[in-house]
Design a protein around this motif. Structure first.
Motif, PDB file in Angstrom:
ATOM      1  N   GLU A  73       0.852  -1.199   0.000  1.00  0.00           N
ATOM      2  CA  GLU A  73       0.000   0.000   0.000  1.00  0.00           C
ATOM      3  C   GLU A  73       0.880   1.239   0.000  1.00  0.00           C
ATOM      4  O   GLU A  73       0.531   2.280  -0.524  1.00  0.00           O
ATOM      5  N   LYS A  74       1.994   1.101   0.647  1.00  0.00           N
ATOM      6  CA  LYS A  74       2.915   2.218   0.785  1.00  0.00           C
ATOM      7  C   LYS A  74       4.297   1.670   1.086  1.00  0.00           C
ATOM      8  O   LYS A  74       4.427   0.713   1.840  1.00  0.00           O
ATOM      9  N   ALA A  75       5.303   2.278   0.473  1.00  0.00           N
ATOM     10  CA  ALA A  75       6.668   1.841   0.742  1.00  0.00           C
ATOM     11  C   ALA A  75       7.607   3.016   0.554  1.00  0.00           C
ATOM     12  O   ALA A  75       7.393   3.843  -0.333  1.00  0.00           O
ATOM     13  N   ALA A  76       8.613   3.086   1.372  1.00  0.00           N
ATOM     14  CA  ALA A  76       9.575   4.183   1.245  1.00  0.00           C
ATOM     15  C   ALA A  76      10.812   3.871   2.061  1.00  0.00           C
ATOM     16  O   ALA A  76      10.783   3.047   2.977  1.00  0.00           O
ATOM     17  N   GLU A  77      11.873   4.559   1.721  1.00  0.00           N
ATOM     18  CA  GLU A  77      13.074   4.467   2.556  1.00  0.00           C
ATOM     19  C   GLU A  77      12.957   5.517   3.636  1.00  0.00           C
ATOM     20  O   GLU A  77      12.833   6.713   3.357  1.00  0.00           O
ATOM     21  N   ILE A  78      12.955   5.054   4.838  1.00  0.00           N
ATOM     22  CA  ILE A  78      12.755   5.953   5.979  1.00  0.00           C
ATOM     23  C   ILE A  78      13.751   5.559   7.058  1.00  0.00           C
ATOM     24  O   ILE A  78      14.034   4.370   7.239  1.00  0.00           O
ATOM     25  N   ARG A  79      14.256   6.543   7.764  1.00  0.00           N
ATOM     26  CA  ARG A  79      15.136   6.225   8.884  1.00  0.00           C
ATOM     27  C   ARG A  79      14.303   5.801  10.077  1.00  0.00           C
ATOM     28  O   ARG A  79      13.329   6.445  10.443  1.00  0.00           O
ATOM     29  N   MET A  80      14.746   4.726  10.687  1.00  0.00           N
ATOM     30  CA  MET A  80      13.900   4.113  11.701  1.00  0.00           C
ATOM     31  C   MET A  80      14.719   3.651  12.884  1.00  0.00           C
ATOM     32  O   MET A  80      15.874   3.230  12.716  1.00  0.00           O
ATOM     33  N   SER A  81      14.110   3.717  14.060  1.00  0.00           N
ATOM     34  CA  SER A  81      14.776   3.140  15.236  1.00  0.00           C
ATOM     35  C   SER A  81      13.787   2.253  15.978  1.00  0.00           C
ATOM     36  O   SER A  81      12.581   2.473  15.935  1.00  0.00           O
ATOM     37  N   VAL A  82      14.333   1.241  16.651  1.00  0.00           N
ATOM     38  CA  VAL A  82      13.493   0.327  17.412  1.00  0.00           C
ATOM     39  C   VAL A  82      13.607   0.677  18.889  1.00  0.00           C
ATOM     40  O   VAL A  82      14.592   1.288  19.308  1.00  0.00           O
ATOM     41  N   PRO A  83      12.616   0.300  19.682  1.00  0.00           N
ATOM     42  CA  PRO A  83      12.664   0.676  21.103  1.00  0.00           C
ATOM     43  C   PRO A  83      13.624  -0.177  21.924  1.00  0.00           C
ATOM     44  O   PRO A  83      13.222  -0.931  22.793  1.00  0.00           O
ATOM     45  N   LYS A  84      14.888  -0.067  21.610  1.00  0.00           N
ATOM     46  CA  LYS A  84      15.878  -0.812  22.367  1.00  0.00           C
ATOM     47  C   LYS A  84      16.916   0.185  22.845  1.00  0.00           C
ATOM     48  O   LYS A  84      17.193   1.171  22.159  1.00  0.00           O
ATOM     49  N   LYS A  85      17.508  -0.111  23.994  1.00  0.00           N
ATOM     50  CA  LYS A  85      18.480   0.819  24.534  1.00  0.00           C
ATOM     51  C   LYS A  85      19.617   1.035  23.539  1.00  0.00           C
ATOM     52  O   LYS A  85      20.162   0.092  22.995  1.00  0.00           O
TER      53      LYS A  85
END
Lengths: 271, 149
Positions: B17-29
């Motif tokens: 439906e939607k796709a893009a290159e995005i900067r992402m972080s996960v909830p980890k220390k």
């Protein structure tokens, strides 16, 4: 591949209602290292269907599911197993295992097959789009009514139509419709006296199931999953799909105008 | 919890439906923003390393909260752990808004509510239940007031 399992398990067990639930016996799949079968065995599990996700628990009271079947793209078929009331959930993938499930009786089996066949997100989206269209058309024909020439006999009919409680200004607004955090006031939605009479029976058919998702032709091995490849079999969410608070406002305005006009005509007496 | 990973991987390869290159972080220390290919397919958000065919992970988008954070940034958190946020830094504010809108509508639960809403509105306007013709008007998931227990 990681999955937000804790959240998924929470979704499985939280009090959001299930679309279907019940005991089923699940065939245990064994690895056939040797030529001969080890015989089939089944495990009784408590199954809960929520949306396009089928969870199963060891016991009905278990706090956590032991497993999940993501149902998107599956087919559900009656099964030629030795067991009566057996059905299978299968996927397109040639090597994929099937989930063979056994219900307690004919009615249970039919109910499960029906529920599972229509559990996909795609199907739901199809129905929603269809209703969106129907609502648009209902509004358009309402607007057309307004424009057509009036005669005294038909105006009283129209008046009755306009005084239908259905055309009260739409009070119930879904405010924030975030996933699971909806502040929708569903209590206000039911119009007075609205009854959902069901005339089921006869030749009613559900909307055709959307074609099963198949691997995109362009996803050759080695290439990173591309972005918006042209959907061959189904369209992505249409850019025209308005969030329904906007839709709500639009209809609300239409109806407010209609009401005003009707009230003015009332004051003037019928034309 | 076991799950049919194979099918989920297959889903990740479907048209998005939607796709893009995005900067992402996960909830980890100590987690930092990293460029990822982020792909929305039905009610799952998959994220890939930009040069890999198989996703690193998937997020089921049910019972989640999509929050517009500061400029160009939005986050996804889940109802039972609201402090744990997956953060996404978009290229533009516009892209950020688009994703927020798309993700808010991406759950099965949202579709269900939409369906109930349209059903109700059509019923009020026309006096007819639009689901009757499909023979699905009795199904539990389409009932008004059946939810929010």
């Amino acid at each position: 591949m990681k999955l937000n399992e804790r959240s998924v398990a929470h979704y499985a067990t939280c009090d959001s209602p299930a679309d279907h639930a019940g005991f089923l016996r699940k065939r245990v799949e064994r690895h056939h290292h040797h030529a001969h079968h080890h015989g089939t065995s089944y495990q009784r599990r408590w199954f809960v269907l929520k949306g396009n996700l089928l969870f199963y628990f060891e016991e009905r009271e278990s706090r956590e599911p032991v497993g999940l079947v993501v149902l998107e793209g599956c087919t559900v078929e009656l099964c030629e197993a030795a067991e009566e009331f057996a059905f299978a959930i299968r996927f397109d993938d040639a090597g994929a295992r099937a989930y063979v499930l056994v219900a307690d009786g004919q009615a249970a089996m039919e109910a499960w097959v029906k529920a599972l066949s229509r559990a996909s997100f795609d199907y739901m989206r199809l129905v929603v789009r269809e209703l969106e269209k129907q609502l648009e058309e209902a509004c358009k024909s309402l607007a057309a009514c307004r424009k057509s020439p009036r005669r005294s006999s038909s105006s009283s009919g129209r008046k009755r139509h306009l005084s239908n409680p259905a055309l009260q200004p739409l009070q119930e607004k879904p405010t924030t419709l975030e996933n699971g955090y909806s502040t929708w006031n569903s209590g206000g939605c039911v119009a007075g006296g609205a009854s959902y009479t069901d005339h089921e029976g006869g030749q009613t058919k559900p909307p055709p199931l959307p074609p099963r998702r198949r691997s995109a032709a362009g996803s050759a091995t080695g290439s990173p999953a591309p972005g918006l490849s042209p959907a061959l079999l189904e369209s992505p969410v249409s850019p025209e799909t308005i969030c329904f608070s906007k839709l709500h406002n639009w209809y609300g305005q239409e109806i407010a105008v209609l009401r005003r006009e009707w009230q003015e005509r009332q004051k003037r007496g019928h034309p | 919890m076991r799950y049919n990973e194979r099918e989920l991987l297959s889903l990740a390869r479907q048209p998005a439906e939607k796709a893009a290159e995005i900067r992402m972080s996960v909830p980890k220390k100590g987690s930092v923003l990293k460029k990822r290919l982020v792909k929305l397919v039905v009610n799952f958000l998959f994220y890939f390393r930009t040069d890999e065919a198989e996703p690193i992970g998937a997020l089921l988008l049910e019972h989640c909260k999509i929050t517009k954070e500061e400029d160009n940034v939005f986050s996804i958190s889940f109802i039972e752990e609201p402090e744990r946020k997956y953060c996404f830094e978009c290229a533009t504010e516009e892209q950020c808004q688009e994703w927020v809108e798309a993700l808010k509508r991406a759950s099965y639960e949202f579709l269900r509510r939409s369906l109930i809403f349209y059903r109700n509105e059509i019923q009020k306007m026309t006096g007819k239940d639009p689901l009757e013709q499909y023979g699905i008007s009795e199904e539990a998931r389409f009932q008004l007031g059946a939810h929010r227990q």
